[in-house]
Write an enzyme that holds these catalytic residues in place. Structure first.
Site, PDB file in Angstrom:
ATOM      1  N   GLY A 126       7.170   1.618 -12.229  1.00 13.64           N
ATOM      2  CA  GLY A 126       6.298   0.656 -12.891  1.00 13.64           C
ATOM      3  C   GLY A 126       6.013  -0.513 -11.967  1.00 13.64           C
ATOM      4  N   LYS A 152      12.655   9.814  -1.224  1.00  5.42           N
ATOM      5  CA  LYS A 152      13.665   8.819  -1.614  1.00  5.42           C
ATOM      6  C   LYS A 152      15.062   9.273  -1.226  1.00  5.42           C
ATOM      7  CE  LYS A 152      10.849   7.196  -5.445  1.00  5.42           C
ATOM      8  NZ  LYS A 152      10.625   7.227  -6.887  1.00  5.42           N
ATOM      9  N   LYS A 194       6.857   3.887   1.136  1.00  4.43           N
ATOM     10  CA  LYS A 194       7.973   4.722   1.608  1.00  4.43           C
ATOM     11  C   LYS A 194       7.666   5.449   2.909  1.00  4.43           C
ATOM     12  CE  LYS A 194       8.166   6.806  -2.547  1.00  4.43           C
ATOM     13  NZ  LYS A 194       7.784   5.823  -3.551  1.00  4.43           N
ATOM     14  N   THR A 223       0.853  -1.182   0.000  1.00  5.73           N
ATOM     15  CA  THR A 223       0.000   0.000   0.000  1.00  5.73           C
ATOM     16  C   THR A 223       0.893   1.238   0.000  1.00  5.73           C
ATOM     17  OG1 THR A 223      -0.002   0.405   2.383  1.00  5.73           O
ATOM     18  CG2 THR A 223      -1.548  -1.233   1.569  1.00  5.73           C
ATOM     19  N   GLY A 280       0.316   7.232 -18.836  1.00  9.18           N
ATOM     20  CA  GLY A 280       0.249   6.544 -17.533  1.00  9.18           C
ATOM     21  C   GLY A 280       1.538   6.644 -16.736  1.00  9.18           C
ATOM     22  N   GLU A 325       1.286  10.190 -11.680  1.00  9.50           N
ATOM     23  CA  GLU A 325       0.174   9.939 -10.774  1.00  9.50           C
ATOM     24  C   GLU A 325      -1.061  10.527 -11.451  1.00  9.50           C
ATOM     25  OE1 GLU A 325       0.212   8.346  -7.808  1.00  9.50           O
ATOM     26  OE2 GLU A 325       2.343   7.941  -8.126  1.00  9.50           O
ATOM     27  N   ASP A 378       7.950  13.267  -3.561  1.00 18.70           N
ATOM     28  CA  ASP A 378       8.261  11.844  -3.610  1.00 18.70           C
ATOM     29  C   ASP A 378       9.777  11.620  -3.782  1.00 18.70           C
ATOM     30  OD1 ASP A 378       7.143   9.222  -3.564  1.00 18.70           O
ATOM     31  OD2 ASP A 378       7.809   9.053  -5.662  1.00 18.70           O
TER      32      ASP A 378
END
Ligand code: ADP
Ligand code: ASP
Ligand code: MG
Length: 823
Positions: free
Chosen positions: A797, A682, A579, A555, A664, A667, A678
């Site tokens: 992906g 990371k 994350k 999730t 695609g 988001e 995001d």
């Protein structure tokens, strides 16, 4: 001469008895035989209940008595022809009247002595042996009912009487000497010298057979029961048990002492003294080899032969400095307990002599404590013994095998397996024979302990890994798809069996001990899942008590990430693509690492950065190898990589973003990619993995969403606003191009500065050749000083992410190619 003993389950039903009749008929053609028989299955337990009801004045015993009588009468009617029936039934009636009288007496006096107790319990064998002998006679076999009370003599310890061996041996020899008949001997019962009925302890019919076999110097003692021999573990507790073909007498003694009820512990001794092999065979599968117990040297190739357990014991610990260096202290403890009639199952003493710890049966614990307190009252008062502690609800698990002798590493392997599965060991003992290692654990951990040790020694070739997956969206589904594709191969080539034992989305969950198919989700959840609640899911998963349990988070939910501590405390390893946990506060990140260490579980999150690319692993290994990270640089977003690799200053920037959305790559709301958050997460994780203590607020992040577009109500509205800035982006592009540079959205850390921003890079830069939606990460380190260590490839992906998750799972599961561990 062979002695054949048939247990309760072999005479529990009409079809079982017919099978027994068939076996006896065949065997007595080949050899001289004597038969020993137990009560019909369950009858001894019923007799116990009846006599205890009667002594408490409860009338239920009458109904039970009627039932037991009916069961025997029915058996006679089906096994014996009409002519023969009446005399047998008359004899049965006599026995039942006698039993009824005794029980009636007990119910009147409300008094139950050991003497009466044994007398009542003995009816089971008297009845069964009588019925079986009559049924054999009906078949034309010269069978004879033998009441063991006339030959087996014991002391008057009712309930667990000790056999007077010399006299008994002589009686047996005299009795059977010149007889050609097939004796059908009552198991379990004996008598005192004054003729009172005693019993040899529950399960004692095996012992009866061994006593007779030894006295007659039989060629074999055959114990016929309902399992195909002795198994590597109790088949009711360890599903993957395996048969054991050969055991030494000593191994059999240890296994039965520690609870393998397939053979009653004292049975081994007479057979061993007379060197008679004992065979354990299955009445219902006589062709199967079963187990032979004899003197043959142990098969050294398997160091642990079997595992057994005593499900409920109480641990008693004496602690105190007064015991140090005082000779005879232990001897005193044991003599006090012996005088109190307490049987010690297992003892351990710390080498400091500071504590002595031993296990007893729970019903003997109060007596043990009481007599220790009385006998050591002086030492307790003077503080030489601090306390006498009692811990109930414990179990003993013993691993047994001759081959354990002089084989280093056995206990290491055992404790490692227990540790990996979060099982806390309360006490340990290794017999000086080195034939046995026993551990005391909490009773709630028993099943897991048995299964864990069993897997570690017998199934080290096949290992089961139990998966509990949360999140059945795009990534979760891809993970399941991969399992569906790979599970068979992993089983065949690596002997790992993956079981999907739990699955959940935000609304429903399902748990199934035996495992569920990898396909058909999340629809199956909608069909008959239970309403999802993380704690309930975890509790139920924990109750299955399965070794090698993995919690997989597919999730992006903070709620799930916040729950990892609970998961780890429950001894589940965690694999996550989410994350949120690692990019929260530094404190939370560190706490998770510590918790994983403390609970001996693994916590892997390779897919947090660069999807399936080996980024976290590479970094971790560098750090472990003593390398120092001086600089990290990376393109960490597939979306932004694609956008800036595509943007050429011609097509308006907003159009490029729109194409990315349509393909695609972004988001659903592209602002979530463009705002850089995001990527920042990371970078934060990479820094922390490199040992740099940073918080999110320490990072400088360039938000690519122009301020006026941030509050736009819809995605359409956002594009509209973004197009106002197309010129601005073009200007930045042109400026870079005029210097021969290109634009690249880079996350970097150097000299205490962590930033995420749009940068100009030249041809020399390791990122200049980046194309498509690839990610790239460059680690500049002390070892990689001139050119950095670079990891590059598709970094987004569902497919590659799922691959990364699977790789983490394989690493935890110890698949050799992935494992860092030496087994
Ligand atoms: P019987 O009535 O024939 O004497 P028991 O019930 O006394 O049978 O013993 C057989 C049972 O012992 C089996 O059904 C099995 O459940 C249990 N058992 C416990 N440990 C083991 C083991 N290691 N191997 C085989 N059976 C075991
Ligand atoms: N019938 C007795 C018992 O149930 C003895 C035996 O089965 O061996 O304990
Ligand atoms: Mg038995």
């Amino acid at each position: 001469m062979r002695i054949l003993k048939f247990g309760g389950t072999s005479v529990g039903s009409e079809s079982a008895i017919r099978q027994v009749l068939k076996l006896i008929t065949e065997k007595q053609k080949e050899d001289r035989i004597q038969v020993v028989v137990s009560a019909f299955g369950g009858v001894t337990n019923t007799l116990e209940e009846m006599v205890s009801d009667a002594s408490a004045g409860r009338d239920e015993y009458r109904k039970q008595l009627k039932k037991v009588e009916q069961r025997h009468v029915d058996m006679v009617r089906t096994l014996i022809g009409v002519q023969g029936q009446s005399s047998v039934l008359t004899e049965l009636k006599v026995l039942f009247n006698e039993l009824e009288d005794v029980l009636h007496g007990v119910s009147l006096t409300h008094e139950l002595t050991g003497r009466t107790h044994d007398f009542v319990l003995g009816f089971g064998e008297r009845l069964s042996a009588f019925v079986l002998s009559a049924a054999l006679q009906e078949q034309g076999i010269d069978a004879e009912y033998v009441d063991a009370r006339s030959i087996i003599k014991t002391n008057a310890d009712f309930g667990n009487a000790r056999v007077l061996t010399t006299e008994t041996t002589q009686n047996i020899r005299e009795y059977f000497e010149n007889r050609d008949t097939v004796g059908v001997v009552t198991g379990f019962i004996a008598s005192t010298e004054t003729g009172e009925t005693t019993t040899l302890g529950r399960g004692g019919s095996d012992y009866t057979a061994s006593l007779i076999g030894a006295a007659l110097d039989a060629d074999a003692i055959e114990i016929w029961t309902d399992v195909e021999g002795i198994m590597t573990a109790d088949p009711r507790k360890v599903e993957r048990h395996l048969p054991i073909q050969k055991l030494s007498y000593e191994e059999a003694m240890e296994l039965s002492h520690f609870g393998a009820e397939v053979i009653y512990p004292p049975t081994v001794y007479p057979a061993m003294s007379a060197s008679i092999p004992i065979y354990i065979k299955n009445t219902f599968k006589p062709e199967s080899p079963g187990t032979v117990i004899n003197r043959e040297p142990a098969d050294i190739s398997t160091n642990v032969k079997g595992i057994s357990s005593i499900d409920e014991v109480t641990l008693i610990t004496l602690k105190g400095s007064g015991m140090i260096g005082v000779s005879g202290f232990a001897a005193r403890i044991f003599s006090v307990l012996a005088d109190a009639g307490v049987n010690i199952i297992m003892i351990t003493q710390a080498s400091s002599e500071h504590t002595v710890c031993f296990a007893v049966m729970p019903r003997q614990a109060p007596q043990a404590i009481q007599s220790l307190k009385t006998n050591f009252s002086f030492e307790l008062k003077e503080g030489m013994i601090d306390e006498i502690k009692e811990e109930s609800n414990c179990s003993i698990v013993a691993a047994v095998g001759e081959g354990m002798k002089h084989t280093p590493g056995i206990s290491g392997r055992l404790f490692r397996a227990l540790g990996r599965n979060g099982i806390n060991v309360r006490a340990i003992a290794q017999g000086s024979s080195e034939r046995n290692i026993s551990v005391v654990v909490k009773k709630k951990d028993l099943s897991k302990t048995l299964n864990t040790i069993h897997d570690a020694f017998f199934l080290s070739k096949i290992k089961s890994v139990n998966l509990f997956l949360v999140g059945v969206g795009l990534i979760g589904n891809k993970v399941l798809e991969l399992f569906e594709k790979q599970a068979e191969l992993l089983f065949k080539e690596h002997n790992i069996a993956f079981n999907l034992c739990g699955i959940a989305n935000s609304r429903y969950y399902k748990i199934e001990q035996k495992g569920m198919p990898f396909t058909g989700w999340p629809e199956r959840l909608e069909e008959d899942g239970k309403p999802m609640d993380l704690q309930t899911f975890l509790d139920e998963a924990g109750e299955l008590n399965l070794p090698n349990s993995l919690f997989i988070d597919c999730t992006a939910s903070s709620e799930v990430a916040d729950f990892y501590p609970e998961v780890m405390r429950a001894n589940f390893s965690v694999v996550t693509a989410n994350k949120k946990a690692n990019s929260g506060t530094l404190h939370h990140y560190q706490a998770l690492q510590e918790l994983a260490l403390k609970h001996n579980v693994m916590y892997l999150y390779e897919t947090n950065v660069g999807a399936g690319l080996p980024v976290v692993k590479t970094l971790k290994e560098q750090v472990l190898a003593g390398d120092k990270i001086t600089k990290i640089e990376g393109v960490l977003s597939g979306t932004l990589s694609y956008i800036f690799n595509t943007y050429d200053g011609e097509t308006p920037f907003s159009e490029v973003v729109r194409t990315a959305l349509e393909k695609g790559f972004t988001e659903p709301d592209p602002r979530e990619d463009l705002n850089g958050r995001d990527v920042a997460r990371k970078l934060l994780i990479l820094c922390r993995e490199a040992g740099i203590e940073v918080e999110m607020s320490d990072l400088t992040v360039e938000n690519l969403v122009p301020e006026s577009a941030r509050e736009a109500d819809s995605v359409e509205d956002f594009f509209e606003k973004l197009s106002d800035f197309d010129d601005e982006f073009k200007k930045r592009y042109d400026k870079a191009a005029s210097n021969g540079h290109r634009l690249c959205y880079i996350a970097s850390y150097e000299d205490g500065e962590a930033t995420v921003s749009l940068e100009e890079i030249d041809d020399e830069h390791p990122f200049s050749g980046l194309s498509g939606s690839d990610n790239i990460i460059a680690f500049h380190t002390q070892h990689y000083r001139d050119t950095p260590l670079v990891v590059k490839g598709p970094g987004a992906g569902a497919e590659v992410t799922a691959g990364g998750i699977l790789a983490d799972i394989l690493r935890i599961s110890n698949v050799p190619a992935f494992s860092n561990e030496v087994v």
